[in-house]
Scaffold this active site. Structure first.
Site, PDB file in Angstrom:
ATOM      1  N   GLU A  91      -2.946   0.962   8.551  1.00 19.90           N
ATOM      2  CA  GLU A  91      -1.846   0.229   9.168  1.00 19.90           C
ATOM      3  C   GLU A  91      -0.516   0.606   8.534  1.00 19.90           C
ATOM      4  OE1 GLU A  91      -3.475  -3.922  10.704  1.00 19.90           O
ATOM      5  OE2 GLU A  91      -4.097  -3.585   8.653  1.00 19.90           O
ATOM      6  N   CYS A 104       6.902   0.893   6.172  1.00 21.34           N
ATOM      7  CA  CYS A 104       5.988   0.597   5.067  1.00 21.34           C
ATOM      8  C   CYS A 104       4.702   1.373   5.325  1.00 21.34           C
ATOM      9  CB  CYS A 104       5.731  -0.907   5.036  1.00 21.34           C
ATOM     10  SG  CYS A 104       4.554  -1.418   3.769  1.00 21.34           S
ATOM     11  N   CYS A 111      -8.738   0.034  -0.659  1.00 23.37           N
ATOM     12  CA  CYS A 111      -8.133   0.023  -1.999  1.00 23.37           C
ATOM     13  C   CYS A 111      -9.195  -0.374  -3.008  1.00 23.37           C
ATOM     14  CB  CYS A 111      -6.988  -0.986  -2.032  1.00 23.37           C
ATOM     15  SG  CYS A 111      -6.030  -0.959  -3.562  1.00 23.37           S
ATOM     16  N   CYS A 115      -7.118  -7.036  -5.824  1.00 24.85           N
ATOM     17  CA  CYS A 115      -6.280  -8.176  -6.198  1.00 24.85           C
ATOM     18  C   CYS A 115      -6.758  -9.398  -5.398  1.00 24.85           C
ATOM     19  CB  CYS A 115      -4.811  -7.886  -5.886  1.00 24.85           C
ATOM     20  SG  CYS A 115      -4.171  -6.476  -6.816  1.00 24.85           S
ATOM     21  N   CYS A 118      -4.943 -10.208  -1.916  1.00 21.97           N
ATOM     22  CA  CYS A 118      -4.585  -9.142  -0.981  1.00 21.97           C
ATOM     23  C   CYS A 118      -5.706  -8.830   0.004  1.00 21.97           C
ATOM     24  CB  CYS A 118      -4.220  -7.889  -1.770  1.00 21.97           C
ATOM     25  SG  CYS A 118      -3.790  -6.486  -0.738  1.00 21.97           S
ATOM     26  N   GLU A 159      -3.351   1.915  -3.340  1.00 29.11           N
ATOM     27  CA  GLU A 159      -2.593   1.964  -4.586  1.00 29.11           C
ATOM     28  C   GLU A 159      -2.089   3.409  -4.780  1.00 29.11           C
ATOM     29  OE1 GLU A 159      -1.203   0.186  -7.010  1.00 29.11           O
ATOM     30  OE2 GLU A 159      -0.774   2.088  -7.993  1.00 29.11           O
ATOM     31  N   ASN A 289       1.785 -14.786   1.183  1.00 22.84           N
ATOM     32  CA  ASN A 289       1.175 -14.945   2.495  1.00 22.84           C
ATOM     33  C   ASN A 289      -0.274 -15.323   2.304  1.00 22.84           C
ATOM     34  OD1 ASN A 289       3.335 -14.208   4.362  1.00 22.84           O
ATOM     35  ND2 ASN A 289       3.304 -12.329   3.172  1.00 22.84           N
ATOM     36  N   CYS A 332       3.588  -8.912   3.700  1.00 25.35           N
ATOM     37  CA  CYS A 332       2.989  -8.373   2.479  1.00 25.35           C
ATOM     38  C   CYS A 332       1.533  -8.768   2.289  1.00 25.35           C
ATOM     39  CB  CYS A 332       3.730  -8.884   1.254  1.00 25.35           C
ATOM     40  SG  CYS A 332       5.384  -8.276   1.170  1.00 25.35           S
TER      41      CYS A 332
HETATM   42  N1  SAH Z   1      -0.974  -1.216  -4.443  1.00 20.49           N
HETATM   43  C1  SAH Z   1       0.450  -1.319  -4.504  1.00 20.49           C
HETATM   44  C2  SAH Z   1       1.134  -1.343  -3.151  1.00 20.49           C
HETATM   45  C3  SAH Z   1       0.523  -2.133  -2.012  1.00 20.49           C
HETATM   46  S1  SAH Z   1       0.700  -3.884  -1.945  1.00 20.49           S
HETATM   47  C4  SAH Z   1       0.854  -2.518  -5.324  1.00 20.49           C
HETATM   48  O1  SAH Z   1      -0.016  -3.258  -5.748  1.00 20.49           O
HETATM   49  O2  SAH Z   1       2.042  -2.666  -5.586  1.00 20.49           O
HETATM   50  C5  SAH Z   1       2.391  -4.238  -1.584  1.00 20.49           C
HETATM   51  C6  SAH Z   1       2.831  -5.557  -2.206  1.00 20.49           C
HETATM   52  O3  SAH Z   1       2.289  -6.701  -1.494  1.00 20.49           O
HETATM   53  C7  SAH Z   1       2.394  -5.715  -3.651  1.00 20.49           C
HETATM   54  O4  SAH Z   1       3.455  -6.234  -4.412  1.00 20.49           O
HETATM   55  C8  SAH Z   1       1.275  -6.735  -3.509  1.00 20.49           C
HETATM   56  O5  SAH Z   1       0.982  -7.364  -4.721  1.00 20.49           O
HETATM   57  C9  SAH Z   1       1.848  -7.644  -2.438  1.00 20.49           C
HETATM   58  N2  SAH Z   1       0.886  -8.564  -1.844  1.00 20.49           N
HETATM   59  C10 SAH Z   1      -0.427  -8.359  -1.610  1.00 20.49           C
HETATM   60  N3  SAH Z   1      -0.978  -9.462  -1.058  1.00 20.49           N
HETATM   61  C11 SAH Z   1       0.006 -10.371  -0.927  1.00 20.49           C
HETATM   62  C12 SAH Z   1       0.067 -11.699  -0.417  1.00 20.49           C
HETATM   63  N4  SAH Z   1      -1.019 -12.310   0.091  1.00 20.49           N
HETATM   64  N5  SAH Z   1       1.253 -12.340  -0.437  1.00 20.49           N
HETATM   65  C13 SAH Z   1       2.360 -11.730  -0.923  1.00 20.49           C
HETATM   66  N6  SAH Z   1       2.368 -10.482  -1.421  1.00 20.49           N
HETATM   67  C14 SAH Z   1       1.203  -9.812  -1.435  1.00 20.49           C
END
Ligand code: SAH
Length: 342
Positions: A91, A104, A111, A115, A118, A159, A289, A332
């Site tokens: 996406e 983006c 991944c 986290c 995410c 990542e 989110n 995000c």
């Molecule tokens: N892997 C990289 C880039 C992808 S995520 C990283 O970790 O930075 C892009 C951003 O969205 C990151 O800052 C991530 O922590 C954030 N993100 C992921 N899930 C989210 C959520 N549920 N709410 C807000 N931000 C989130």
């Protein structure tokens, strides 16, 4: 078959030379691939039919085909689901700002980082994207909308530091004068905090913006949210970031998603302010989110405001991120390919 759109110009011309083609042909092929972003040799109309056919047998143009597109009724943000050559899906999100279009992009299918908050991690890791497939997301969005993308954020699925070589190759290609020519200063790369990657990137001396997904001021909270923290601890990470900022003179952007009752206390704000004292830093507070699996919820707007004030009063540079595409799950951390491989 050789992934031709991932090649640098000198690699492409050497490869085509071995194929019997003169330099001016290499330049034409390069322009079709890098500037126009075509997805087949058939579209290269200034080459003869027989040449196009023989190139087709030797090389593959790894591109992104639009499988699905959702447009936000709130702000016009577009979320794309792209199909790759092997049937995998990724996406990308296109956002319109006053200064232009920002895309983006994803760097991996899935991944490995897992986290807690995410959506991408939920489906596990499938594979890395090649440079062509990261570029292809820009080409596909531009060609679909008939626009030029001026800014890129590597904040989609995956990542970037876990696919380091392809990401660097992508950055060089997208920045090329004879390619899309997007300035490094218009590019942000976001990492969950893989320290060896930050150190390597520092050596590349690129003028891009490094974003670090911090989300917590200490190991206790961060390790609960982000498994990567078990390996690369907060203080070690912040130290690597300080060295990076000093060496590149580029301000680091710290992403901090706000989760109610988890990382949003006054104490967390004070700890964060103290740890980022005396370094080139910008803190970006993100109303989290909801990702249903996690049980985590966003902080209230009042809490985010208070957290922001504490940081401001301590003299830190801080903003609260505006959320786009809320009605199409484009915000995000909500990217997830629900499509099953064909
Ligand atoms: N892997 C990289 C880039 C992808 S995520 C990283 O970790 O930075 C892009 C951003 O969205 C990151 O800052 C991530 O922590 C954030 N993100 C992921 N899930 C989210 C959520 N549920 N709410 C807000 N931000 C989130």
């Amino acid at each position: 078959m050789t992934d031709i759109k991932s090649m640098y110009f000198d690699e492409l011309s050497a490869s085509l030379k071995a194929f019997g083609l003169p330099a001016f042909r290499a330049k034409q092929v390069w322009q079709w691939l890098q500037q126009k972003g075509v997805s087949s040799f058939a579209e290269m109309t200034n080459l003869s039919k027989s040449l196009r056919d023989s190139l087709e047998k030797e090389y593959i143009i790894k591109s992104c085909e639009v499988e699905k597109k959702s447009v936000s009724a709130l702000d016009g943000t577009v979320k794309y689901l792209f199909r790759l050559f092997d049937g995998e899906f990724i996406e990308s999100v296109l956002m319109k700002y006053k200064y232009g279009y920002s895309l983006c992009v994803s760097t991996q299918v899935g991944c490995r980082m897992n986290c807690a908050f995410c959506a991408t991690g939920v489906g596990g890791f499938i594979r890395n994207l090649s440079a062509a497939e990261i570029l292809g997301q820009i080409h596909a969005a531009q060609n679909d909308m008939n626009i030029k993308v001026s800014h890129i954020v590597l904040m989609g699925m995956g990542e970037p530091m876990d696919n380091y070589d392809n990401v660097i190759r992508f950055l060089r290609l997208v920045n090329n004068d004879d390619g899309l020519n997007i300035g490094m200063r218009n590019i942000s790369l976001s990492t969950c905090g893989i320290i060896p990657g930050i150190k390597k990137l520092q050596e590349e001396n690129m003028q891009l913006t490094l974003s670090v997904s911090l989300h917590a001021p200490n190991d206790e909270i961060r390790s609960r949210l982000m498994p990567v923290n078990k390996k690369y601890k907060v203080d070690e990470l912040l130290n690597a970031c300080k060295v990076y900022a000093d060496s590149t003179s580029r301000r680091i952007s710290y992403e901090y998603a706000m989760f109610g009752g988890v990382n949003d206390s006054d104490e967390c704000a004070r700890e964060l302010a103290a740890k980022l004292k005396g370094t080139l830093a910008h803190i970006n507070l993100i109303p989290a989110n909801d990702v249903t699996e996690s049980g985590l919820r966003s902080s209230t707007p009042e809490r985010i405001q208070r957290f922001c004030e504490i940081l401001e009063q301590a003299g830190r540079n801080v903003t609260v991120r505006r959320s786009l595409g809320g009605d199409i799950d484009a915000s995000c951390g909500q990217l997830r390919s629900k499509h099953i491989k064909a």
